[in-house]
Design a protein around this motif. Structure first.
Motif, PDB file in Angstrom:
ATOM      1  N   SER A  63       0.771  -1.035   0.009  1.00 24.82           N
ATOM      2  CA  SER A  63       0.036   0.094  -0.091  1.00 24.82           C
ATOM      3  C   SER A  63       0.995   1.376   0.043  1.00 24.82           C
ATOM      4  O   SER A  63       2.176   1.452   0.356  1.00 24.82           O
ATOM      5  N   GLY A  64       0.097   2.132  -0.525  1.00 25.01           N
ATOM      6  CA  GLY A  64       1.021   3.614  -0.124  1.00 25.01           C
ATOM      7  C   GLY A  64       2.041   3.806  -1.140  1.00 25.01           C
ATOM      8  O   GLY A  64       3.006   4.312  -0.860  1.00 25.01           O
ATOM      9  N   ASN A  65       2.049   3.349  -2.227  1.00 26.55           N
ATOM     10  CA  ASN A  65       3.030   3.184  -3.386  1.00 26.55           C
ATOM     11  C   ASN A  65       2.538   3.942  -4.907  1.00 26.55           C
ATOM     12  O   ASN A  65       1.458   4.525  -4.699  1.00 26.55           O
ATOM     13  N   HIS A  66       3.377   3.868  -5.907  1.00 23.51           N
ATOM     14  CA  HIS A  66       2.648   4.189  -7.202  1.00 23.51           C
ATOM     15  C   HIS A  66       2.732   3.187  -8.157  1.00 23.51           C
ATOM     16  O   HIS A  66       3.100   3.287  -9.264  1.00 23.51           O
ATOM     17  N   LEU A  67       2.123   2.193  -7.880  1.00 22.55           N
ATOM     18  CA  LEU A  67       2.167   1.012  -8.351  1.00 22.55           C
ATOM     19  C   LEU A  67       0.814   1.242  -9.428  1.00 22.55           C
ATOM     20  O   LEU A  67      -0.100   1.633  -9.031  1.00 22.55           O
ATOM     21  N   SER A  68       1.137   0.849 -10.719  1.00 20.41           N
ATOM     22  CA  SER A  68       0.273   0.810 -11.644  1.00 20.41           C
ATOM     23  C   SER A  68      -0.034  -0.457 -12.386  1.00 20.41           C
ATOM     24  O   SER A  68       0.589  -1.412 -12.045  1.00 20.41           O
ATOM     25  N   GLY A  69      -0.815  -0.343 -13.480  1.00 17.75           N
ATOM     26  CA  GLY A  69      -0.933  -1.834 -14.248  1.00 17.75           C
ATOM     27  C   GLY A  69      -1.875  -2.593 -13.442  1.00 17.75           C
ATOM     28  O   GLY A  69      -3.049  -2.011 -12.960  1.00 17.75           O
ATOM     29  N   TYR A  70      -1.976  -3.845 -13.687  1.00 10.06           N
ATOM     30  CA  TYR A  70      -3.079  -4.902 -13.233  1.00 10.06           C
ATOM     31  C   TYR A  70      -2.497  -5.773 -12.226  1.00 10.06           C
ATOM     32  O   TYR A  70      -1.322  -5.867 -12.045  1.00 10.06           O
ATOM     33  N   ILE A  71      -3.554  -6.155 -11.573  1.00  7.48           N
ATOM     34  CA  ILE A  71      -3.255  -7.028 -10.584  1.00  7.48           C
ATOM     35  C   ILE A  71      -2.910  -8.627 -11.108  1.00  7.48           C
ATOM     36  O   ILE A  71      -3.596  -8.859 -11.926  1.00  7.48           O
ATOM     37  N   PRO A  72      -1.969  -9.074 -10.875  1.00  4.08           N
ATOM     38  CA  PRO A  72      -1.358 -10.597 -11.352  1.00  4.08           C
ATOM     39  C   PRO A  72      -2.615 -11.480 -11.478  1.00  4.08           C
ATOM     40  O   PRO A  72      -3.416 -11.622 -10.261  1.00  4.08           O
ATOM     41  N   GLY A  73      -2.799 -11.957 -12.503  1.00  4.12           N
ATOM     42  CA  GLY A  73      -4.028 -12.762 -12.873  1.00  4.12           C
ATOM     43  C   GLY A  73      -3.840 -14.140 -11.935  1.00  4.12           C
ATOM     44  O   GLY A  73      -4.895 -14.564 -11.754  1.00  4.12           O
ATOM     45  N   ASP A  74      -2.703 -14.546 -11.814  1.00  2.00           N
ATOM     46  CA  ASP A  74      -2.608 -15.892 -10.934  1.00  2.00           C
ATOM     47  C   ASP A  74      -2.425 -15.818  -9.394  1.00  2.00           C
ATOM     48  O   ASP A  74      -1.809 -16.548  -8.836  1.00  2.00           O
TER      49      ASP A  74
END
Length: 211
Positions: A47-58
């Motif tokens: 939490s509290g970062n700048h992560l983007s993209g998608y949550i891993p599907g697996d």
């Protein structure tokens, strides 16, 4: 491994890691797919970062995962269906992202009935949030518009049929000279009657005068 500004050296396989807390940093890009290979992982906080993209599907591979916090990032897309396979999850926070779509359902996820888990994701729907509106079911305005179109087409076909029948009928009459003569005579008589009535009304008005 550098974690919380401290160097950690693991002599065991990395799969033995049971907890990772990288919250409150400036991590960017996507969540590494390698995290889903840590089958012994029980606690994960990004939490509290700048992560983007998608949550891993697996992510459903982490069957021992008990706590997952991905809040306050820029994650987008749908929540993977694999979330339904998280049989041990008891603490979840996906709030304040850009997630959308239907929230997956699973036996364990049904026990997490706090809506704040998914808050500040304008595109999410489903339990414990509001139900999703099925795209296959038209809304009331759309249904009314379709009914109006059907009624309009019906009236157009009726009018077209009437006009076609009328002209066919006239064409049939005009093929015979006697019928054609009768039709013209009928029109002349009607015109004479209308003219006579108009003249009578005008004469009446002139005799009486305006009141």
């Amino acid at each position: 491994m550098v974690w919380k500004n401290v160097d950690h050296v693991y002599s065991l396989a990395i799969t033995a890691v049971v907890g990772i807390d990288l919250s409150g940093n400036s991590l960017t890009l996507e969540i590494p797919n390698g995290l889903t290979t840590l089958l012994g992982l029980r606690y994960l906080n990004l939490s509290g970062n700048h992560l983007s993209g998608y949550i891993p599907g697996d992510i459903g591979n982490l069957v021992l995962l008990e706590s997952l916090d991905l809040s306050r990032n820029q994650l987008r897309g749908e929540i993977p269906r694999g979330f339904a396979d998280l049989k041990s999850i008891s603490n979840l926070n996906l709030s304040t992202n850009m997630l959308s779509g239907r929230i997956p359902m699973g036996d364990q996820l049904r026990t997490l009935d706090d809506p704040s888990i998914y808050s500040n994701n304008l595109g999410l729907c489903g339990f414990p949030l509001e139900d999703c509106v099925s795209s296959s079911t038209p809304t009331q305005p759309e249904t009314s518009l379709d009914e109006d179109r059907e009624a309009l087409w019906f009236y157009c076909f009726v009018a077209a049929g009437f006009i076609s029948g009328f002209w066919l009928y006239l064409g049939f009459l005009f093929r015979r000279e006697t019928w054609r003569y009768s039709f013209y005579q009928y029109v002349d008589n009607m015109q004479a009657k209308v003219t006579k009535n108009i003249r009578s009304c005008i004469s009446c008005f002139q005799v009486k005068g305006p009141e």
